[in-house]
Design a protein around this motif. Structure first.
Motif, PDB file in Angstrom:
ATOM      1  N   ARG A   1      -9.783   9.881   8.856  1.00 38.64           N
ATOM      2  CA  ARG A   1      -8.570   9.153   9.203  1.00 38.64           C
ATOM      3  C   ARG A   1      -7.428   9.770   8.420  1.00 38.64           C
ATOM      4  O   ARG A   1      -7.540  10.015   7.217  1.00 38.64           O
ATOM      5  N   PHE A   2      -6.344  10.075   9.115  1.00 37.18           N
ATOM      6  CA  PHE A   2      -5.208  10.709   8.472  1.00 37.18           C
ATOM      7  C   PHE A   2      -3.941   9.916   8.747  1.00 37.18           C
ATOM      8  O   PHE A   2      -3.757   9.374   9.838  1.00 37.18           O
ATOM      9  N   ASP A   3      -3.071   9.862   7.753  1.00 36.64           N
ATOM     10  CA  ASP A   3      -1.732   9.301   7.937  1.00 36.64           C
ATOM     11  C   ASP A   3      -0.769  10.467   8.039  1.00 36.64           C
ATOM     12  O   ASP A   3      -0.783  11.370   7.202  1.00 36.64           O
ATOM     13  N   LEU A   4       0.059  10.438   9.073  1.00 36.81           N
ATOM     14  CA  LEU A   4       0.999  11.540   9.269  1.00 36.81           C
ATOM     15  C   LEU A   4       2.426  11.030   9.378  1.00 36.81           C
ATOM     16  O   LEU A   4       2.672   9.929   9.874  1.00 36.81           O
ATOM     17  N   CYS A   5       3.360  11.852   8.931  1.00 35.72           N
ATOM     18  CA  CYS A   5       4.768  11.548   9.145  1.00 35.72           C
ATOM     19  C   CYS A   5       5.127  11.950  10.569  1.00 35.72           C
ATOM     20  O   CYS A   5       4.328  12.582  11.267  1.00 35.72           O
ATOM     21  N   LEU A   6       6.312  11.595  11.006  1.00 38.04           N
ATOM     22  CA  LEU A   6       6.722  11.875  12.383  1.00 38.04           C
ATOM     23  C   LEU A   6       6.627  13.361  12.721  1.00 38.04           C
ATOM     24  O   LEU A   6       6.087  13.741  13.753  1.00 38.04           O
ATOM     25  N   GLY A   7       7.135  14.199  11.812  1.00 37.47           N
ATOM     26  CA  GLY A   7       7.156  15.636  12.073  1.00 37.47           C
ATOM     27  C   GLY A   7       5.757  16.208  12.226  1.00 37.47           C
ATOM     28  O   GLY A   7       5.484  16.978  13.153  1.00 37.47           O
ATOM     29  N   CYS A   8       4.842  15.800  11.337  1.00 45.09           N
ATOM     30  CA  CYS A   8       3.481  16.321  11.387  1.00 45.09           C
ATOM     31  C   CYS A   8       2.730  15.752  12.583  1.00 45.09           C
ATOM     32  O   CYS A   8       1.907  16.433  13.200  1.00 45.09           O
ATOM     33  N   TYR A   9       3.024  14.493  12.916  1.00 44.54           N
ATOM     34  CA  TYR A   9       2.386  13.874  14.075  1.00 44.54           C
ATOM     35  C   TYR A   9       2.787  14.624  15.353  1.00 44.54           C
ATOM     36  O   TYR A   9       1.968  14.900  16.215  1.00 44.54           O
ATOM     37  N   ARG A  10       4.073  14.959  15.420  1.00 41.64           N
ATOM     38  CA  ARG A  10       4.580  15.673  16.584  1.00 41.64           C
ATOM     39  C   ARG A  10       3.850  17.008  16.739  1.00 41.64           C
ATOM     40  O   ARG A  10       3.442  17.402  17.811  1.00 41.64           O
ATOM     41  N   LYS A  11       3.685  17.702  15.602  1.00 44.56           N
ATOM     42  CA  LYS A  11       2.976  18.985  15.635  1.00 44.56           C
ATOM     43  C   LYS A  11       1.518  18.769  16.027  1.00 44.56           C
ATOM     44  O   LYS A  11       0.937  19.553  16.777  1.00 44.56           O
ATOM     45  N   PHE A  12       0.941  17.702  15.503  1.00 47.43           N
ATOM     46  CA  PHE A  12      -0.476  17.447  15.759  1.00 47.43           C
ATOM     47  C   PHE A  12      -0.760  17.202  17.239  1.00 47.43           C
ATOM     48  O   PHE A  12      -1.684  17.769  17.808  1.00 47.43           O
TER      49      PHE A  12
ATOM     50  N   MET B   1       0.827  -1.200   0.000  1.00 48.09           N
ATOM     51  CA  MET B   1       0.000   0.000   0.000  1.00 48.09           C
ATOM     52  C   MET B   1       0.865   1.254   0.000  1.00 48.09           C
ATOM     53  O   MET B   1       1.953   1.277   0.564  1.00 48.09           O
ATOM     54  N   HIS B   2       0.344   2.257  -0.659  1.00 46.88           N
ATOM     55  CA  HIS B   2       1.091   3.510  -0.719  1.00 46.88           C
ATOM     56  C   HIS B   2       0.549   4.473   0.333  1.00 46.88           C
ATOM     57  O   HIS B   2      -0.648   4.705   0.425  1.00 46.88           O
ATOM     58  N   PHE B   3       1.454   5.023   1.107  1.00 45.72           N
ATOM     59  CA  PHE B   3       1.053   5.999   2.113  1.00 45.72           C
ATOM     60  C   PHE B   3       1.813   7.291   1.913  1.00 45.72           C
ATOM     61  O   PHE B   3       3.006   7.276   1.611  1.00 45.72           O
TER      62      PHE B   3
END
Ligand SMILES: [Zn+2]
Length: 102
Positions: free
Chosen positions: A73-84, A2-4
């Motif tokens: 539902r959202f997929d986030l990278c580490l940086g965006c997750y941290r901000k979130f 799967m592509h994320f």
């Protein structure tokens, strides 16, 4: 496979170990379909009839229809997750934008 990709910054997450999922659920705290005695009051019925006729006459635009429940539902990278997690509603960002001193 799967592509994320990150839903915030668009970064490709396919080959990254760090992928974070955010699930959001928004819904009305009160059930709009639930009627109380107050709702059945004749005044309200007249009010509603008045409102409906105004909408039909084009004097008033129909109220915006909102979904009772909204799930995302959202997929986030580490940086965006941290901000979130620090600021889920983006209030910090909005404030900084409004009061930026250049
Ligand atoms: Zn990102």
């Amino acid at each position: 496979m799967m592509h994320f990709s990150c839903d915030l910054c668009g970064k490709d997450l396919s080959d990254q170990a760090a992928r974070y999922v955010v699930k959001m659920e928004a819904f009305a705290a009160t059930n709009p379909a639930e009627l109380t005695d107050d709702d059945l009051d004749t005044d309200h019925v007249e009010e509603m009839a008045q409102l409906l006729s105004e909408i039909e006459d084009g004097e008033r635009s129909a109220p915006e229809e909102l979904p009772v429940c909204c799930k995302k539902r959202f997929d986030l990278c580490l940086g965006c997750y941290r901000k979130f997690v620090k600021d889920p509603l983006g209030r910090d960002t909005a404030t900084r934008f409004d009061f930026s001193e250049n």
